[in-house]
Design a protein around this motif. Structure first.
Motif, PDB file in Angstrom:
ATOM      1  N   LEU A 286       0.822  -1.209   0.000  1.00  0.00           N
ATOM      2  CA  LEU A 286       0.000   0.000   0.000  1.00  0.00           C
ATOM      3  C   LEU A 286       0.858   1.261   0.000  1.00  0.00           C
ATOM      4  CD1 LEU A 286      -2.924  -1.005   2.390  1.00  0.00           C
ATOM      5  CD2 LEU A 286      -2.989  -0.724  -0.094  1.00  0.00           C
ATOM      6  N   ARG A 287       2.012   1.224   0.651  1.00  0.00           N
ATOM      7  CA  ARG A 287       2.907   2.382   0.602  1.00  0.00           C
ATOM      8  C   ARG A 287       3.394   2.625  -0.818  1.00  0.00           C
ATOM      9  NH1 ARG A 287       6.567   1.576   6.135  1.00  0.00           N
ATOM     10  NH2 ARG A 287       5.069   2.588   7.538  1.00  0.00           N
ATOM     11  N   GLU A 288       3.673   1.556  -1.529  1.00  0.00           N
ATOM     12  CA  GLU A 288       4.132   1.702  -2.904  1.00  0.00           C
ATOM     13  C   GLU A 288       3.040   2.297  -3.780  1.00  0.00           C
ATOM     14  OE1 GLU A 288       6.403   1.866  -6.179  1.00  0.00           O
ATOM     15  OE2 GLU A 288       7.067   1.442  -4.125  1.00  0.00           O
ATOM     16  N   THR A 289       1.815   1.806  -3.643  1.00  0.00           N
ATOM     17  CA  THR A 289       0.722   2.351  -4.451  1.00  0.00           C
ATOM     18  C   THR A 289       0.429   3.799  -4.077  1.00  0.00           C
ATOM     19  OG1 THR A 289      -0.961   1.467  -2.950  1.00  0.00           O
ATOM     20  CG2 THR A 289      -0.326   0.093  -4.817  1.00  0.00           C
ATOM     21  N   GLU A 290       0.615   4.147  -2.800  1.00  0.00           N
ATOM     22  CA  GLU A 290       0.409   5.540  -2.393  1.00  0.00           C
ATOM     23  C   GLU A 290       1.491   6.445  -2.963  1.00  0.00           C
ATOM     24  OE1 GLU A 290      -2.123   7.191  -0.839  1.00  0.00           O
ATOM     25  OE2 GLU A 290      -3.060   5.273  -1.332  1.00  0.00           O
ATOM     26  N   ARG A 291       2.731   5.948  -3.063  1.00  0.00           N
ATOM     27  CA  ARG A 291       3.791   6.738  -3.697  1.00  0.00           C
ATOM     28  C   ARG A 291       3.461   7.001  -5.162  1.00  0.00           C
ATOM     29  NH1 ARG A 291       7.486   4.052  -0.139  1.00  0.00           N
ATOM     30  NH2 ARG A 291       7.542   2.228  -1.510  1.00  0.00           N
ATOM     31  N   GLU A 292       2.948   5.976  -5.850  1.00  0.00           N
ATOM     32  CA  GLU A 292       2.570   6.145  -7.255  1.00  0.00           C
ATOM     33  C   GLU A 292       1.414   7.126  -7.385  1.00  0.00           C
ATOM     34  OE1 GLU A 292       1.664   2.213  -8.482  1.00  0.00           O
ATOM     35  OE2 GLU A 292       3.760   1.535  -8.453  1.00  0.00           O
ATOM     36  N   ARG A 293       0.432   7.009  -6.499  1.00  0.00           N
ATOM     37  CA  ARG A 293      -0.726   7.894  -6.551  1.00  0.00           C
ATOM     38  C   ARG A 293      -0.340   9.338  -6.266  1.00  0.00           C
ATOM     39  NH1 ARG A 293      -4.767  10.174  -3.546  1.00  0.00           N
ATOM     40  NH2 ARG A 293      -3.534   9.851  -1.666  1.00  0.00           N
ATOM     41  N   SER A 294       0.588   9.540  -5.338  1.00  0.00           N
ATOM     42  CA  SER A 294       0.941  10.900  -4.915  1.00  0.00           C
ATOM     43  C   SER A 294       1.794  11.628  -5.939  1.00  0.00           C
ATOM     44  CB  SER A 294       1.666  10.873  -3.568  1.00  0.00           C
ATOM     45  OG  SER A 294       2.917  10.211  -3.697  1.00  0.00           O
ATOM     46  N   ALA A 295       2.236  10.924  -6.989  1.00  0.00           N
ATOM     47  CA  ALA A 295       2.964  11.609  -8.058  1.00  0.00           C
ATOM     48  C   ALA A 295       2.080  12.674  -8.700  1.00  0.00           C
ATOM     49  CB  ALA A 295       3.417  10.606  -9.113  1.00  0.00           C
ATOM     50  N   ALA A 296       0.771  12.413  -8.696  1.00  0.00           N
ATOM     51  CA  ALA A 296      -0.177  13.384  -9.246  1.00  0.00           C
ATOM     52  C   ALA A 296      -0.924  14.142  -8.162  1.00  0.00           C
ATOM     53  CB  ALA A 296      -1.183  12.663 -10.153  1.00  0.00           C
ATOM     54  N   ASP A 297      -0.766  13.712  -6.905  1.00  0.00           N
ATOM     55  CA  ASP A 297      -1.481  14.339  -5.790  1.00  0.00           C
ATOM     56  C   ASP A 297      -0.533  14.378  -4.605  1.00  0.00           C
ATOM     57  OD1 ASP A 297      -3.110  15.176  -3.750  1.00  0.00           O
ATOM     58  OD2 ASP A 297      -4.675  13.675  -4.066  1.00  0.00           O
ATOM     59  N   ALA A 298      -0.116  15.577  -4.213  1.00  0.00           N
ATOM     60  CA  ALA A 298       0.887  15.719  -3.155  1.00  0.00           C
ATOM     61  C   ALA A 298       0.364  15.283  -1.795  1.00  0.00           C
ATOM     62  CB  ALA A 298       1.367  17.174  -3.081  1.00  0.00           C
ATOM     63  N   ARG A 299      -0.958  15.160  -1.649  1.00  0.00           N
ATOM     64  CA  ARG A 299      -1.534  14.799  -0.361  1.00  0.00           C
ATOM     65  C   ARG A 299      -1.551  13.281  -0.232  1.00  0.00           C
ATOM     66  NH1 ARG A 299      -7.190  17.554  -0.414  1.00  0.00           N
ATOM     67  NH2 ARG A 299      -7.192  16.417  -2.391  1.00  0.00           N
ATOM     68  N   ARG A 300      -0.475  12.734   0.277  1.00  0.00           N
ATOM     69  CA  ARG A 300      -0.329  11.294   0.332  1.00  0.00           C
ATOM     70  C   ARG A 300      -0.939  10.725   1.613  1.00  0.00           C
ATOM     71  NH1 ARG A 300       5.684   9.072   0.114  1.00  0.00           N
ATOM     72  NH2 ARG A 300       5.587  10.233  -1.857  1.00  0.00           N
TER      73      ARG A 300
END
Length: 321
Positions: A286-300
């Motif tokens: 889940l941390r990895e997917t959140e890093r990928e998601r936050s590339a477009a959204d700084a609010r991780r």
């Protein structure tokens, strides 16, 4: 007052999740009857009370871990810490002249009862700082007047809550349960979630769904059995208000969690895992997917491994100078 009269006492309180949250139809008094199984987890806030201050009331200082957004935390009577100090001082007919510092690791408006935990910690800290030596039943009574989740924060462990959640009975829980928590950078209003629940379920029964099955699963110590019966009546309302939560729950289960669900009114999601190894694997995914998601959204989102049951409010430090 001399320097030797200044004392600081620090108390710790745990976050909670609801293993079961059954919600009945709103009553005439505006409250929803609930049947819940509270479960304290090892994510803590620390509350420090300092004597030797002068003024008309409690003074609050709040700081927090990096994953906690403090922008919406009030420092006046709207804060449950302030309310707890004022209420206990009034109960004991004394001035609430005290400085209270709160270090938050429990997210704000995250469905983890962080404000209630802080209020419970404040009651215990001031009881000891002021030498009140109140009976447990008196502290629980004052806690219930502050909010529905405050009594459980005092108690900790695992407990069944009925009424508004303030009528408590301990649940014998001798296991260690492994959880992954995914917090959100943006909170979710509990009243808003309940309002949406009322809109989605206008014919909800007056009697909330029972937590008996969850209580039996806790007694069994079997995480697979517990995963099958975890339940939260507020989850559809939270999903409706924050659609991304449903996707998050699906991703956590795909990563290996036995079961994922919204914690309380959300937006924090809790994932029950089979053991420590499984929890670490789900956390890493889940941390990895959140890093990928936050590339477009700084609010991780923040992803944490935790365990339960955790203890209730307890003292961790005392200083006198």
């Amino acid at each position: 007052m001399t320097a030797g009269d200044v004392r600081t006492l620090t108390v710790r309180a745990a976050a909670k999740i609801n293993l079961h949250l059954g919600v009945g139809a709103v009553r005439a008094d505006g409250y929803h009857p609930i049947d819940t199984v509270f479960h304290a987890v090892s994510l803590f806030d620390d509350v420090s009370a300092r004597s030797g201050t002068e003024g008309a009331g409690p003074v609050l200082d709040v700081e927090g871990s990096d994953h906690v957004d403090l922008t919406e935390v009030p420092l006046d009577s709207r804060n449950l810490v302030h309310a707890a100090a004022t209420r206990l001082a009034r109960e004991e007919r004394r001035s609430p002249d005290v400085r209270i510092g709160v270090h938050k690791s429990i997210p704000v408006a995250g469905g983890l009862a962080g404000g209630s935990a802080d209020a419970a910690a404040t009651l215990v800290a001031l009881d000891r700082l002021w030498g009140l030596e109140l009976e447990d039943q008196d502290l629980l009574r004052v806690a219930a007047e502050l909010g529905s989740d405050v009594p459980f924060a005092l108690l900790g462990g695992t407990a069944r809550g009925t009424g508004r959640g303030d009528v408590l009975q301990r649940v014998d829980d001798r296991s260690t349960w492994w959880w992954v928590l995914v917090t959100s950078p943006q909170g979710l209003s509990t009243p808003a979630v309940y309002r949406r629940f009322d809109e989605l379920f206008p014919t909800a029964p007056a009697r909330p769904t029972s937590g008996d099955a969850v209580e039996r699963a806790v007694h069994s110590g079997d995480p697979v059995r517990l995963a099958r019966v975890l339940h939260n009546d507020l989850e559809p309302a939270a999903f409706d208000l924050r659609p991304g939560l449903a996707d998050l729950v699906s991703r956590g289960e795909a990563a290996g969690a036995l079961k994922g669900m919204v914690s309380g009114s959300g937006p924090t999601c809790a994932f029950l895992c089979a053991d420590a190894e499984a929890a670490r694997a789900v956390c890493a995914e889940l941390r990895e997917t959140e890093r990928e998601r936050s590339a477009a959204d700084a609010r991780r989102r923040t992803v944490l491994v935790t365990t339960g049951p955790a203890p209730g409010v307890h003292q961790v430090a005392y200083e006198r100078r």
